[in-house]
Design a protein around this motif. Structure first.
Motif, PDB file in Angstrom:
ATOM      1  N   UNK A   1       0.842  -1.195   0.000  1.00 36.76           N
ATOM      2  CA  UNK A   1       0.000   0.000   0.000  1.00 36.76           C
ATOM      3  C   UNK A   1       0.876   1.242   0.000  1.00 36.76           C
ATOM      4  N   UNK A   2       0.410   2.301  -0.674  1.00 40.54           N
ATOM      5  CA  UNK A   2       1.146   3.562  -0.670  1.00 40.54           C
ATOM      6  C   UNK A   2       0.185   4.729  -0.855  1.00 40.54           C
ATOM      7  N   UNK A   3       0.389   5.800  -0.099  1.00 43.96           N
ATOM      8  CA  UNK A   3      -0.355   7.040  -0.323  1.00 43.96           C
ATOM      9  C   UNK A   3       0.479   7.956  -1.202  1.00 43.96           C
ATOM     10  N   UNK A   4      -0.110   8.478  -2.286  1.00 42.78           N
ATOM     11  CA  UNK A   4       0.651   9.354  -3.177  1.00 42.78           C
ATOM     12  C   UNK A   4       0.554  10.813  -2.733  1.00 42.78           C
ATOM     13  N   UNK A   5       1.152  11.712  -3.523  1.00 46.89           N
ATOM     14  CA  UNK A   5       1.207  13.119  -3.166  1.00 46.89           C
ATOM     15  C   UNK A   5      -0.161  13.796  -3.147  1.00 46.89           C
ATOM     16  N   UNK A   6      -1.155  13.159  -3.760  1.00 49.07           N
ATOM     17  CA  UNK A   6      -2.510  13.715  -3.807  1.00 49.07           C
ATOM     18  C   UNK A   6      -3.420  13.092  -2.754  1.00 49.07           C
ATOM     19  N   UNK A   7      -2.865  12.244  -1.894  1.00 51.99           N
ATOM     20  CA  UNK A   7      -3.655  11.620  -0.853  1.00 51.99           C
ATOM     21  C   UNK A   7      -4.431  10.394  -1.299  1.00 51.99           C
ATOM     22  N   UNK A   8      -4.128   9.888  -2.483  1.00 51.95           N
ATOM     23  CA  UNK A   8      -4.786   8.680  -2.972  1.00 51.95           C
ATOM     24  C   UNK A   8      -3.998   7.449  -2.530  1.00 51.95           C
ATOM     25  N   UNK A   9      -4.692   6.323  -2.396  1.00 49.02           N
ATOM     26  CA  UNK A   9      -4.053   5.086  -1.963  1.00 49.02           C
ATOM     27  C   UNK A   9      -3.874   4.148  -3.148  1.00 49.02           C
ATOM     28  N   UNK A  10      -2.633   3.729  -3.358  1.00 49.45           N
ATOM     29  CA  UNK A  10      -2.310   2.755  -4.392  1.00 49.45           C
ATOM     30  C   UNK A  10      -2.201   1.385  -3.740  1.00 49.45           C
ATOM     31  N   UNK A  11      -2.881   0.418  -4.345  1.00 46.53           N
ATOM     32  CA  UNK A  11      -2.951  -0.929  -3.803  1.00 46.53           C
ATOM     33  C   UNK A  11      -2.299  -1.899  -4.784  1.00 46.53           C
ATOM     34  N   UNK A  12      -1.299  -2.626  -4.304  1.00 50.26           N
ATOM     35  CA  UNK A  12      -0.659  -3.651  -5.122  1.00 50.26           C
ATOM     36  C   UNK A  12      -1.120  -5.022  -4.671  1.00 50.26           C
ATOM     37  N   UNK A  13      -1.553  -5.857  -5.602  1.00 49.57           N
ATOM     38  CA  UNK A  13      -2.087  -7.170  -5.258  1.00 49.57           C
ATOM     39  C   UNK A  13      -1.105  -8.287  -5.625  1.00 49.57           C
ATOM     40  N   UNK A  14      -1.400  -9.454  -5.112  1.00 46.37           N
ATOM     41  CA  UNK A  14      -0.546 -10.606  -5.374  1.00 46.37           C
ATOM     42  C   UNK A  14      -0.961 -11.390  -6.590  1.00 46.37           C
ATOM     43  N   UNK A  15      -1.337 -10.704  -7.663  1.00 44.43           N
ATOM     44  CA  UNK A  15      -1.706 -11.395  -8.890  1.00 44.43           C
ATOM     45  C   UNK A  15      -2.817 -10.727  -9.670  1.00 44.43           C
ATOM     46  N   UNK A  16      -3.347  -9.620  -9.145  1.00 45.08           N
ATOM     47  CA  UNK A  16      -4.453  -8.939  -9.825  1.00 45.08           C
ATOM     48  C   UNK A  16      -4.137  -7.522 -10.227  1.00 45.08           C
ATOM     49  N   UNK A  17      -2.856  -7.191 -10.323  1.00 45.75           N
ATOM     50  CA  UNK A  17      -2.481  -5.867 -10.775  1.00 45.75           C
ATOM     51  C   UNK A  17      -2.566  -4.802  -9.691  1.00 45.75           C
ATOM     52  N   UNK A  18      -2.796  -3.562 -10.119  1.00 48.25           N
ATOM     53  CA  UNK A  18      -2.724  -2.394  -9.242  1.00 48.25           C
ATOM     54  C   UNK A  18      -4.046  -1.625  -9.270  1.00 48.25           C
TER      55      UNK A  18
END
Length: 198
Positions: free
Chosen positions: A102-119
């Protein structure tokens, strides 16, 4: 994870999330609303929300001051009104509920990385959260990082490093000089150099 109040959050592989508070530690588990007790990712957003990536989905934990507890090993306070646990539904954006990073970007959005289903990108719209598939279908994502220039760097478990900038993906792997295509960590130093752990 150390939150903005200096409190420690620990993700376990079967015991849920362990959260430090004044007086000890408390466990947050499926009994309190987590999707799963197997925790793979923790991140805090700018508003103090703690995002929890589990093997079976994504949770949000919002807290106020936790009550003191004389017996923290019993998890006192974990399910109290001072802690709200909610689920963010990702089923419309990915077929894989296994959240690896998981990561919060500069705009306050959350990026989710999965174990086989992309981003997947999660952002708040009014009183609800919207999810958007951002590509890399089938990829096992191990780490997501945003550099000071706004580029999103994505580490994968077997297909190298991927850069997302202005809507374009660029892949780097052993053919470009990486020592291994299995990426574990990404970080930028003060000089703007990107460091990649494999």
């Amino acid at each position: 994870l150390v939150d903005r109040d200096g409190k420690l959050w620990l993700g376990t592989r079967g015991g849920g999330v362990i959260r430090q508070y004044d007086g000890g530690f408390a466990a947050v588990t499926i009994e309190n609303g987590l999707k799963c007790n197997e925790i793979w990712a923790l991140a805090e957003s700018g508003d103090g929300t703690v995002w929890v990536g589990t093997r079976r989905g994504l949770n949000r934990i919002t807290t106020s001051q936790m009550p003191s507890a004389s017996k923290p090993d019993q998890g006192r306070g974990a399910g109290s009104p001072q802690m709200k646990i909610s689920t963010v539904d990702l089923t419309e954006s990915t077929i894989c509920p296994f959240i690896k990073t998981l990561m919060e970007d500069h705009l306050g959005r959350i990026w989710v990385g999965t174990g086989g289903g992309g981003m997947v990108l999660v952002q708040k719209r009014g009183n609800r959260f919207e999810t958007e598939f951002k590509g890399l279908a089938g990829e096992k994502i191990s780490h997501i990082y945003q550099d000071r220039g706004g580029a999103i760097w994505v580490g994968t478990l077997d297909k190298g490093l991927i850069k997302l900038y202005n809507g374009k993906f660029t892949r780097y792997d052993i053919s470009n000089g990486l020592s291994c295509n299995n990426i574990d960590h990404i970080m930028e130093d003060r000089a703007g150099n990107l460091w990649v752990g494999t």
